[in-house]
Design a protein around this motif. Structure first.
Motif, PDB file in Angstrom:
ATOM      1  N   PHE A 144      22.535 -11.049  19.636  1.00 61.17           N
ATOM      2  CA  PHE A 144      22.841 -12.387  20.127  1.00 61.17           C
ATOM      3  C   PHE A 144      21.854 -12.790  21.221  1.00 61.17           C
ATOM      4  O   PHE A 144      21.447 -13.937  21.325  1.00 61.17           O
ATOM      5  N   GLY A 145      21.524 -11.797  22.064  1.00 61.68           N
ATOM      6  CA  GLY A 145      20.599 -12.079  23.150  1.00 61.68           C
ATOM      7  C   GLY A 145      19.626 -10.948  23.336  1.00 61.68           C
ATOM      8  O   GLY A 145      19.501 -10.051  22.481  1.00 61.68           O
ATOM      9  N   LEU A 146      18.935 -10.969  24.457  1.00 58.28           N
ATOM     10  CA  LEU A 146      17.990  -9.906  24.803  1.00 58.28           C
ATOM     11  C   LEU A 146      18.557  -9.125  25.978  1.00 58.28           C
ATOM     12  O   LEU A 146      19.758  -9.017  26.123  1.00 58.28           O
ATOM     13  N   GLY A 147      17.694  -8.572  26.796  1.00 64.06           N
ATOM     14  CA  GLY A 147      18.137  -7.872  27.997  1.00 64.06           C
ATOM     15  C   GLY A 147      18.946  -6.635  27.707  1.00 64.06           C
ATOM     16  O   GLY A 147      19.884  -6.307  28.417  1.00 64.06           O
ATOM     17  N   GLY A 148      18.574  -5.918  26.639  1.00 67.06           N
ATOM     18  CA  GLY A 148      19.279  -4.687  26.329  1.00 67.06           C
ATOM     19  C   GLY A 148      20.571  -4.891  25.576  1.00 67.06           C
ATOM     20  O   GLY A 148      21.342  -3.954  25.399  1.00 67.06           O
ATOM     21  N   GLN A 149      20.846  -6.102  25.111  1.00 72.95           N
ATOM     22  CA  GLN A 149      22.057  -6.305  24.324  1.00 72.95           C
ATOM     23  C   GLN A 149      21.993  -5.519  23.026  1.00 72.95           C
ATOM     24  O   GLN A 149      20.918  -5.263  22.488  1.00 72.95           O
ATOM     25  N   GLU A 150      23.171  -5.182  22.529  1.00 69.73           N
ATOM     26  CA  GLU A 150      23.234  -4.343  21.341  1.00 69.73           C
ATOM     27  C   GLU A 150      22.560  -5.017  20.157  1.00 69.73           C
ATOM     28  O   GLU A 150      22.777  -6.198  19.886  1.00 69.73           O
ATOM     29  N   GLN A 151      21.756  -4.244  19.464  1.00 70.59           N
ATOM     30  CA  GLN A 151      21.199  -4.687  18.198  1.00 70.59           C
ATOM     31  C   GLN A 151      22.032  -4.057  17.089  1.00 70.59           C
ATOM     32  O   GLN A 151      22.253  -2.852  17.083  1.00 70.59           O
ATOM     33  N   TYR A 152      22.468  -4.877  16.167  1.00 72.08           N
ATOM     34  CA  TYR A 152      23.243  -4.410  15.032  1.00 72.08           C
ATOM     35  C   TYR A 152      22.283  -4.197  13.870  1.00 72.08           C
ATOM     36  O   TYR A 152      21.532  -5.108  13.503  1.00 72.08           O
ATOM     37  N   PHE A 153      22.334  -2.990  13.320  1.00 74.94           N
ATOM     38  CA  PHE A 153      21.398  -2.614  12.262  1.00 74.94           C
ATOM     39  C   PHE A 153      22.061  -2.674  10.889  1.00 74.94           C
ATOM     40  O   PHE A 153      23.239  -2.361  10.733  1.00 74.94           O
ATOM     41  N   GLY A 154      21.255  -3.045   9.907  1.00 74.84           N
ATOM     42  CA  GLY A 154      21.689  -2.948   8.526  1.00 74.84           C
ATOM     43  C   GLY A 154      21.526  -1.528   8.012  1.00 74.84           C
ATOM     44  O   GLY A 154      21.005  -0.662   8.717  1.00 74.84           O
ATOM     45  N   PRO A 155      21.934  -1.289   6.763  1.00 76.22           N
ATOM     46  CA  PRO A 155      21.870   0.067   6.203  1.00 76.22           C
ATOM     47  C   PRO A 155      20.470   0.469   5.752  1.00 76.22           C
ATOM     48  O   PRO A 155      20.251   1.615   5.384  1.00 76.22           O
ATOM     49  N   GLY A 156      19.541  -0.470   5.761  1.00 80.76           N
ATOM     50  CA  GLY A 156      18.165  -0.148   5.395  1.00 80.76           C
ATOM     51  C   GLY A 156      17.853  -0.418   3.932  1.00 80.76           C
ATOM     52  O   GLY A 156      18.741  -0.411   3.071  1.00 80.76           O
ATOM     53  N   THR A 157      16.586  -0.672   3.659  1.00 82.58           N
ATOM     54  CA  THR A 157      16.054  -0.759   2.297  1.00 82.58           C
ATOM     55  C   THR A 157      15.008   0.328   2.159  1.00 82.58           C
ATOM     56  O   THR A 157      14.047   0.366   2.929  1.00 82.58           O
ATOM     57  N   ARG A 158      15.229   1.219   1.197  1.00 85.78           N
ATOM     58  CA  ARG A 158      14.259   2.284   0.946  1.00 85.78           C
ATOM     59  C   ARG A 158      13.199   1.739  -0.001  1.00 85.78           C
ATOM     60  O   ARG A 158      13.498   1.414  -1.155  1.00 85.78           O
ATOM     61  N   LEU A 159      11.973   1.623   0.480  1.00 86.94           N
ATOM     62  CA  LEU A 159      10.858   1.114  -0.317  1.00 86.94           C
ATOM     63  C   LEU A 159       9.954   2.267  -0.736  1.00 86.94           C
ATOM     64  O   LEU A 159       9.506   3.046   0.110  1.00 86.94           O
ATOM     65  N   THR A 160       9.736   2.373  -2.017  1.00 87.34           N
ATOM     66  CA  THR A 160       8.818   3.381  -2.546  1.00 87.34           C
ATOM     67  C   THR A 160       7.684   2.663  -3.242  1.00 87.34           C
ATOM     68  O   THR A 160       7.913   1.895  -4.186  1.00 87.34           O
ATOM     69  N   VAL A 161       6.469   2.910  -2.770  1.00 82.66           N
ATOM     70  CA  VAL A 161       5.281   2.311  -3.365  1.00 82.66           C
ATOM     71  C   VAL A 161       4.547   3.401  -4.135  1.00 82.66           C
ATOM     72  O   VAL A 161       4.175   4.437  -3.562  1.00 82.66           O
ATOM     73  N   LEU A 162       4.365   3.173  -5.430  1.00 83.84           N
ATOM     74  CA  LEU A 162       3.747   4.189  -6.286  1.00 83.84           C
ATOM     75  C   LEU A 162       2.255   3.932  -6.501  1.00 83.84           C
ATOM     76  O   LEU A 162       1.832   2.766  -6.441  1.00 83.84           O
ATOM     77  N   ALA A 183       0.855  -1.181   0.000  1.00 78.53           N
ATOM     78  CA  ALA A 183       0.000   0.000   0.000  1.00 78.53           C
ATOM     79  C   ALA A 183       0.898   1.241   0.000  1.00 78.53           C
ATOM     80  O   ALA A 183       2.092   1.146   0.335  1.00 78.53           O
ATOM     81  N   LEU A 184       0.320   2.383  -0.360  1.00 79.96           N
ATOM     82  CA  LEU A 184       1.113   3.609  -0.434  1.00 79.96           C
ATOM     83  C   LEU A 184       1.807   3.925   0.889  1.00 79.96           C
ATOM     84  O   LEU A 184       2.956   4.376   0.910  1.00 79.96           O
ATOM     85  N   GLU A 185       1.106   3.650   2.000  1.00 81.35           N
ATOM     86  CA  GLU A 185       1.665   3.990   3.312  1.00 81.35           C
ATOM     87  C   GLU A 185       2.801   3.070   3.742  1.00 81.35           C
ATOM     88  O   GLU A 185       3.413   3.282   4.802  1.00 81.35           O
ATOM     89  N   ASP A 186       3.103   2.069   2.924  1.00 80.71           N
ATOM     90  CA  ASP A 186       4.230   1.206   3.223  1.00 80.71           C
ATOM     91  C   ASP A 186       5.557   1.835   2.785  1.00 80.71           C
ATOM     92  O   ASP A 186       6.633   1.307   3.086  1.00 80.71           O
TER      93      ASP A 186
END
Lengths: 112, 114
Positions: free
Chosen positions: B96-114, B83-86
């Motif tokens: 690796f775990g939970l409890g506030g452990q660091e989350q490593y992020f990817g660079p992202g995917t830019r999605l454009t819905v026309l 949908a457009l709002e996506d």
């Protein structure tokens, strides 16, 4: 729900100066994380400070946590142009699911 | 340091089509996440995934969304139909775990819905 929000939308400093970004949250936390996001990249964690800690350092970065006022700060000394980024605080919600709640972010511009 | 990869970096599709966003998490990590960021707005949690199952999903994780990690390969986010709002940048993260452990992020995917 927990919220983490920075107090300033944007900051601008010159290289070599120090700067502090602030964050406030609304409910009890187990830890607070500071992330930096550079343009076109994903967030990268800078410092994780747990609720029983008052201060944490990582090189030129220093984070503080005041659980009584429910606030945290991130200070950067001797800023460099490459520190230009958006700085977020984030808290994991209670329940230990790993879900992070991010603040709006503070845009820091370091000028030469 | 550990890196999370995301493919593609940009995706443009027509409303109603299906899209699959791919994430290659850090190799020994056990927990996987998707976040959504609309330009100028807060990063918002969509879903997290562990041991082949969704642990928690937010209100933003509509029925049209699904995640899986078949045979330990890519961690995927599928939207069908879009949908457009996506339209947003979708970030994958792993830890690796939970409890506030660091989350490593990817660079992202830019999605454009026309």
């Amino acid at each position: 729900s927990q919220l983490a929000e920075e107090n300033s939308w944007a900051l601008s400093v010159h290289e070599g100066e120090s700067v502090t970004v602030n964050c406030s949250y609304k409910t009890s936390i187990t830890a607070l994380q500071w992330y930096r996001q550079k343009s076109g990249k994903g967030p990268a964690q800078l410092i994780l400070i747990r609720s029983n800690e008052r201060e944490k350092r990582n090189g030129r970065l220093r984070a503080t946590l005041d659980t009584s006022s429910q606030s945290s700060s991130l200070s950067i000394t001797a800023t460099r142009c490459e520190d230009t980024a958006v700085y977020f605080c984030a808290t994991p919600i209670t329940g230990n699911t790993g879900k992070l709640i991010f603040g709006l972010g503070t845009t820091l511009q370091v000028q030469p | 340091g550990p890196k999370v990869l995301q493919i593609p970096s940009h995706q443009i599709i027509d409303m109603g089509q299906m899209v699959t966003l791919n994430c290659d998490p850090v190799s020994n990590h056990l927990y996987f996440y998707w976040y959504k960021q609309i330009l100028g707005q807060q990063m918002e949690f969509l879903v997290n995934f562990y041991n082949g199952k969704v642990m928690e999903k937010s209100k933003l994780f509509k029925d049209q969304f699904s995640v899986e990690r078949p045979d330990g390969s890519y961690f995927t986010l599928k939207i069908q139909p879009t949908a457009l709002e996506d339209s947003a940048v979708y970030f994958c993260a792993s830890s690796f775990g939970l409890g506030g452990q660091e989350q490593y992020f990817g660079p992202g995917t830019r999605l454009t819905v026309l």
